[in-house]
Design a protein around this motif. Sequence first.
Motif, PDB file in Angstrom:
ATOM      1  N   UNK A  60       0.847  -1.200   0.000  1.00 56.41           N
ATOM      2  CA  UNK A  60       0.000   0.000   0.000  1.00 56.41           C
ATOM      3  C   UNK A  60       0.879   1.244   0.000  1.00 56.41           C
ATOM      4  N   UNK A  61       0.654   2.153  -0.963  1.00 48.18           N
ATOM      5  CA  UNK A  61       1.479   3.369  -1.081  1.00 48.18           C
ATOM      6  C   UNK A  61       0.959   4.473  -0.169  1.00 48.18           C
ATOM      7  N   UNK A  62       1.900   5.290   0.293  1.00 46.73           N
ATOM      8  CA  UNK A  62       1.577   6.378   1.208  1.00 46.73           C
ATOM      9  C   UNK A  62       2.357   7.614   0.800  1.00 46.73           C
ATOM     10  N   UNK A  63       1.683   8.754   0.673  1.00 48.93           N
ATOM     11  CA  UNK A  63       2.340  10.024   0.391  1.00 48.93           C
ATOM     12  C   UNK A  63       2.051  10.982   1.524  1.00 48.93           C
ATOM     13  N   UNK A  64       3.086  11.470   2.181  1.00 44.44           N
ATOM     14  CA  UNK A  64       2.933  12.438   3.267  1.00 44.44           C
ATOM     15  C   UNK A  64       3.267  13.828   2.731  1.00 44.44           C
ATOM     16  N   UNK A  65       2.250  14.700   2.625  1.00 49.50           N
ATOM     17  CA  UNK A  65       2.465  16.048   2.113  1.00 49.50           C
ATOM     18  C   UNK A  65       3.011  16.931   3.225  1.00 49.50           C
ATOM     19  N   UNK A  66       3.923  17.864   2.855  1.00 56.64           N
ATOM     20  CA  UNK A  66       4.542  18.759   3.836  1.00 56.64           C
ATOM     21  C   UNK A  66       4.937  17.958   5.074  1.00 56.64           C
ATOM     22  N   UNK A  67       5.774  16.948   4.864  1.00 61.43           N
ATOM     23  CA  UNK A  67       6.006  15.917   5.884  1.00 61.43           C
ATOM     24  C   UNK A  67       6.821  16.374   7.086  1.00 61.43           C
ATOM     25  N   UNK A  68       7.478  17.546   7.001  1.00 60.49           N
ATOM     26  CA  UNK A  68       8.283  17.985   8.137  1.00 60.49           C
ATOM     27  C   UNK A  68       9.339  16.951   8.480  1.00 60.49           C
ATOM     28  N   UNK A  69       9.371  16.528   9.732  1.00 63.87           N
ATOM     29  CA  UNK A  69      10.334  15.520  10.184  1.00 63.87           C
ATOM     30  C   UNK A  69       9.783  14.099  10.061  1.00 63.87           C
ATOM     31  N   UNK A  70       8.668  13.972   9.367  1.00 65.60           N
ATOM     32  CA  UNK A  70       8.030  12.693   9.024  1.00 65.60           C
ATOM     33  C   UNK A  70       7.438  11.917  10.190  1.00 65.60           C
TER      34      UNK A  70
END
Length: 291
Positions: A118-128
């Motif tokens: 399953x793919x995941x995209x974190x927008x404006x992820x900062x320090x994740x």
Amino acid sequence: MDDFYERNSIREKFPKILDILLLDRTRSTTRSHQNIIWANSNYRSKGKAYSQTSQIKSSLITGKMKDVIRSRAFKSKDIQKARTKQKAEVFTPTWVIKQQIDEVSTAQRDDLDSHIKIKWLEIACGEAPYITTRYDMKTGKFIEVSKRVGILDRKLKMVNEKIAGFLAWQNAVELAYKTIYGFEWNGDSLLLARENLLYTYIENYVFKWQVYPDEKSLEKIAVIISYNIFQMDGLKYIIPLSEKKEKIHSGQLSLFDDPEPTQWIIKKGIRVKVMNWEKNKMEFFDKGIGE
């Protein structure tokens, strides 16, 4: 585990790995390596090399300068406020992260292969922190592997539980990393995000096998991270600050003494590319958007 990192930062212990984590894969070629840029003026007082459009070099954040880049929890209150005002940078409590990911996570599935892919995209992820909750964003306090709630943490937890053999484990972990993407404007936060994903690999490796991974294994994961966690202006899909504003001179003479009106054109910035691991090739992030 956190004591180990107090004494042996990746930045100091593995310079080759740090060089990989600093790469900007969009602008780099086989002949010329380009790094991510600072993209903020928080460090400008330290010299021209720390200006917004300057690349982050390893020499600028190691040795005597090893504490220049620190997580948000340990930045001054003034810097925190300024970054919140300029780029809406905020911290998210771990309990909120858990609750939000619980709503969308498929962590309850027994099908390991489907869950990993399953793919995941974190927008404006900062320090994740949504990818891995290595530490509390407000306090900076280290969180044990078994108590983490990020999306990558959940994938690795299932891998740890369901796979016994080392090679199968390593392959599953690499696949999990290839499905996780994130982008960030600020270069310092981006590096911290990349480091957090690398440390997460190390910590899960130790959790599973009770030994530390060798440098070759670290390099393989670092390469994946450097492609998948990238620097981007999320509104324009370009490298931050790469857009140029140029003045136009019409060259027309006026019968009067009126000043020539100023006209400008905007030259589009550098379009960001990301790795498509299924095709093993780089593609423009905005491919298909608006078409």
